[in-house]
Motif scaffolding. Structure first.
Motif, PDB file in Angstrom:
ATOM      1  N   PRO A  78       0.886  -1.119   0.218  1.00  0.00           N
ATOM      2  CA  PRO A  78       0.003   0.507   0.025  1.00  0.00           C
ATOM      3  C   PRO A  78       1.158   1.563   0.039  1.00  0.00           C
ATOM      4  N   LEU A  79       1.676   1.759  -1.166  1.00  0.00           N
ATOM      5  CA  LEU A  79       2.148   2.831  -1.142  1.00  0.00           C
ATOM      6  C   LEU A  79       1.656   3.346  -2.791  1.00  0.00           C
ATOM      7  N   PRO A  80       1.943   5.079  -2.933  1.00  0.00           N
ATOM      8  CA  PRO A  80       1.463   6.015  -3.552  1.00  0.00           C
ATOM      9  C   PRO A  80       1.240   5.697  -4.875  1.00  0.00           C
ATOM     10  N   GLU A  81       2.557   5.051  -5.164  1.00  0.00           N
ATOM     11  CA  GLU A  81       2.376   4.579  -6.726  1.00  0.00           C
ATOM     12  C   GLU A  81       1.853   3.455  -7.023  1.00  0.00           C
ATOM     13  N   VAL A  82       1.649   2.747  -5.683  1.00  0.00           N
ATOM     14  CA  VAL A  82       0.659   1.230  -6.433  1.00  0.00           C
ATOM     15  C   VAL A  82      -0.889   1.551  -6.740  1.00  0.00           C
ATOM     16  N   HIS A  83      -1.411   2.644  -5.119  1.00  0.00           N
ATOM     17  CA  HIS A  83      -2.589   3.253  -5.270  1.00  0.00           C
ATOM     18  C   HIS A  83      -2.793   4.106  -6.347  1.00  0.00           C
ATOM     19  N   ALA A  84      -1.709   4.478  -6.874  1.00  0.00           N
ATOM     20  CA  ALA A  84      -1.895   5.363  -8.022  1.00  0.00           C
ATOM     21  C   ALA A  84      -2.221   4.823  -9.196  1.00  0.00           C
ATOM     22  N   ALA A  85      -1.564   3.152  -9.786  1.00  0.00           N
ATOM     23  CA  ALA A  85      -1.573   2.354 -10.293  1.00  0.00           C
ATOM     24  C   ALA A  85      -3.302   1.828 -10.290  1.00  0.00           C
ATOM     25  N   GLN A  86      -3.301   1.258  -9.601  1.00  0.00           N
ATOM     26  CA  GLN A  86      -4.797   1.003  -9.074  1.00  0.00           C
ATOM     27  C   GLN A  86      -5.742   1.527  -9.985  1.00  0.00           C
ATOM     28  N   ASP A  87      -5.309   3.485  -9.487  1.00  0.00           N
ATOM     29  CA  ASP A  87      -6.646   4.320  -9.580  1.00  0.00           C
ATOM     30  C   ASP A  87      -7.149   3.999 -11.370  1.00  0.00           C
ATOM     31  N   ASN A  88      -5.542   4.688 -11.872  1.00  0.00           N
ATOM     32  CA  ASN A  88      -5.265   4.352 -13.747  1.00  0.00           C
ATOM     33  C   ASN A  88      -6.195   3.148 -14.300  1.00  0.00           C
ATOM     34  N   LEU A  89      -6.223   1.883 -13.318  1.00  0.00           N
ATOM     35  CA  LEU A  89      -7.081   0.681 -14.204  1.00  0.00           C
ATOM     36  C   LEU A  89      -7.929   0.828 -13.692  1.00  0.00           C
ATOM     37  N   ILE A  90      -8.745   1.417 -12.460  1.00  0.00           N
ATOM     38  CA  ILE A  90      -9.672   1.784 -12.733  1.00  0.00           C
ATOM     39  C   ILE A  90     -10.119   2.509 -13.740  1.00  0.00           C
ATOM     40  N   ARG A  91     -10.012   3.273 -13.917  1.00  0.00           N
ATOM     41  CA  ARG A  91     -10.752   4.832 -15.275  1.00  0.00           C
ATOM     42  C   ARG A  91      -9.925   3.907 -16.674  1.00  0.00           C
ATOM     43  N   ALA A  92      -9.144   3.269 -16.794  1.00  0.00           N
ATOM     44  CA  ALA A  92      -9.019   2.256 -17.739  1.00  0.00           C
ATOM     45  C   ALA A  92     -10.059   0.885 -18.572  1.00  0.00           C
ATOM     46  N   ALA A  93     -10.060   0.496 -17.630  1.00  0.00           N
ATOM     47  CA  ALA A  93     -11.011   0.113 -17.205  1.00  0.00           C
ATOM     48  C   ALA A  93     -12.280   0.298 -17.429  1.00  0.00           C
ATOM     49  N   ALA A  94     -12.801   1.247 -16.985  1.00  0.00           N
ATOM     50  CA  ALA A  94     -14.381   1.889 -17.202  1.00  0.00           C
ATOM     51  C   ALA A  94     -13.926   2.733 -18.480  1.00  0.00           C
ATOM     52  N   GLN A  95     -13.173   2.951 -19.186  1.00  0.00           N
ATOM     53  CA  GLN A  95     -13.756   3.445 -20.648  1.00  0.00           C
ATOM     54  C   GLN A  95     -13.425   2.160 -21.595  1.00  0.00           C
ATOM     55  N   SER A  96     -12.541   1.165 -21.301  1.00  0.00           N
ATOM     56  CA  SER A  96     -11.904   0.379 -22.371  1.00  0.00           C
ATOM     57  C   SER A  96     -13.605  -0.297 -22.663  1.00  0.00           C
ATOM     58  N   GLY A  97     -14.893  -0.301 -22.513  1.00  0.00           N
ATOM     59  CA  GLY A  97     -16.014  -0.792 -22.962  1.00  0.00           C
ATOM     60  C   GLY A  97     -15.950  -2.242 -23.469  1.00  0.00           C
ATOM     61  N   THR A  98     -14.650  -2.859 -22.640  1.00  0.00           N
ATOM     62  CA  THR A  98     -14.785  -4.250 -22.654  1.00  0.00           C
ATOM     63  C   THR A  98     -15.660  -4.457 -20.959  1.00  0.00           C
ATOM     64  N   VAL A  99     -14.261  -4.599 -20.639  1.00  0.00           N
ATOM     65  CA  VAL A  99     -14.964  -4.846 -18.615  1.00  0.00           C
ATOM     66  C   VAL A  99     -15.706  -4.404 -18.403  1.00  0.00           C
ATOM     67  N   LYS A 100     -16.708  -5.015 -17.798  1.00  0.00           N
ATOM     68  CA  LYS A 100     -17.686  -5.337 -16.807  1.00  0.00           C
ATOM     69  C   LYS A 100     -17.613  -5.326 -15.984  1.00  0.00           C
ATOM     70  N   ARG A 101     -16.707  -5.752 -15.627  1.00  0.00           N
ATOM     71  CA  ARG A 101     -16.255  -6.353 -13.825  1.00  0.00           C
ATOM     72  C   ARG A 101     -15.022  -5.667 -12.833  1.00  0.00           C
ATOM     73  N   PHE A 102     -13.921  -5.488 -11.893  1.00  0.00           N
ATOM     74  CA  PHE A 102     -13.862  -5.616 -10.993  1.00  0.00           C
ATOM     75  C   PHE A 102     -13.597  -5.688 -10.219  1.00  0.00           C
ATOM     76  N   ILE A 103     -12.676  -6.438  -9.591  1.00  0.00           N
ATOM     77  CA  ILE A 103     -12.496  -6.459  -7.630  1.00  0.00           C
ATOM     78  C   ILE A 103     -11.375  -5.722  -7.832  1.00  0.00           C
ATOM     79  N   PRO A 104     -11.611  -4.175  -6.561  1.00  0.00           N
ATOM     80  CA  PRO A 104      -9.994  -3.724  -6.320  1.00  0.00           C
ATOM     81  C   PRO A 104      -9.403  -4.577  -5.157  1.00  0.00           C
ATOM     82  N   SER A 105      -8.291  -4.073  -5.025  1.00  0.00           N
ATOM     83  CA  SER A 105      -7.171  -4.520  -3.977  1.00  0.00           C
ATOM     84  C   SER A 105      -7.620  -4.213  -2.624  1.00  0.00           C
TER      85      SER A 105
END
Length: 315
Positions: A78-105
């Motif tokens: 749980p370091l700042p750069e790791v949290h930033a990576a997950q937040d970007n992954l969430i945004r990318a998933a939402a914009q992808s058009g294919t990702v429907k489900r997400f389990i966060p860390s």
């Protein structure tokens, strides 16, 4: 055929999830990795995707081009750069058009717990990740809570990909620094059992609950100590850390913590253990309400008493 991506799938809990999910040949499991190739042999339905988390547009295209349906994040520590990576992954998933489900860390416990019962500074960015998920109603998500990982009380003899540690009770060294009175109930779950429940969630077509709570076994630390002493055949050197001391960041150091200072700073490690100690001593790890165990009763979870006996008897 469901296409799943695991962020952090080369080790720890992520690797355990990968092993379980890959058993279903109707699923293709992608490991999101900063490095090309996987450092282990894998079945034909496992692929590696070289991933850079800094650029949301690139992440979005990666998920879209590979038609990823479900993303599971086990990004850690749980370091700042790791949290930033997950937040970007969430945004990318939402914009992808294919990702429907997400389990966060998330894993472990509810990081929305108040400071009095969970004094951890890094729970704030974890909350921000959930806030980011809530901005994207097109993503169905669930937060998996499994308590503390049972693996730690069988190491180094049990099968596990988790970083070797022995929180609060070091069975190998016969020493313990127990938070609170030691009589508070704590939930423990083996990573292999967590993976079985996650597989059920991924393969289910039912709407996910916002919270997916798993309880492998429920023990107090005094009960864990009693079992460990009986199996090892002698009394342990035991100290109890009061809530006041834990809230001040004071914690009894036991030998199993020392190697972890090479992976994390000593201050970070002791803050984390003291914070979790407060949570355990105030009942945060004692789950109430609906459990996934009730939804999937066919999964028989590993029990603390058997686990310690199986991995420590005669050693």
């Amino acid at each position: 055929m469901v296409r799943i991506a695991i962020a952090g799938g080369t080790g720890g809990l992520g690797r355990t999830l990968l092993d379980e999910l890959a058993q279903n040949s109707d699923q293709i499991v992608f490991v999101l990795s900063r490095k090309p190739g996987l450092p282990f042999d894998s079945p034909a339905n496992v692929r590696c995707l070289v991933t850079k988390y800094e650029n949301v547009d690139d992440l979005k295209e990666l998920l879209r081009n590979n038609e990823i349906h479900t993303v599971i994040s086990t990004l850690n520590p749980p370091l700042p750069e790791v949290h930033a990576a997950q937040d970007n992954l969430i945004r990318a998933a939402a914009q992808s058009g294919t990702v429907k489900r997400f389990i966060p860390s998330e894993w472990a416990i509810d990081y929305f717990t108040d400071d009095e019962r969970l004094p951890l500074s890094w729970k704030v960015p974890k909350r921000q990740s959930i806030a980011e998920l809530k901005k994207h109603p097109e993503l169905e998500y669930t937060m998996v809570y499994n308590g503390y990982f049972l693996d730690y009380y069988g190491m180094p003899h049990c099968e596990s990909y988790m970083l070797r540690e022995a929180p609060f009770i070091d069975i190998a060294a016969r020493k313990a620094g127990i938070p609170g009175s030691g009589n508070e109930k704590v939930t423990f779950t083996y990573t292999k059992d967590v993976a079985k429940f996650v597989r059920k969630l991924v393969e289910s077509e039912s709407k996910w609950p916002a919270r997916s709570v798993i309880a492998g076994d429920v023990f107090t630390f005094n009960e864990v100590l009693e079992v460990a002493e009986r199996v090892r055949g002698e009394r342990f050197d035991v100290a109890y850390d009061s809530l006041d001391d834990l809230r001040k960041g004071k914690i009894t150091e036991i030998p199993s913590y020392l190697p972890l200072y090479d992976a994390f700073s000593k201050d970070f490690m002791l803050e984390m253990m003291a914070g979790f100690g407060v949570a355990m001593a105030t009942g945060v790890f004692a789950f109430e309400g609906d459990l996934l165990n009730q939804t999937y009763p066919e999964i028989h979870t590993t029990k603390m008493r058997d686990f310690i006996k199986d991995h420590w008897h005669g050693r």
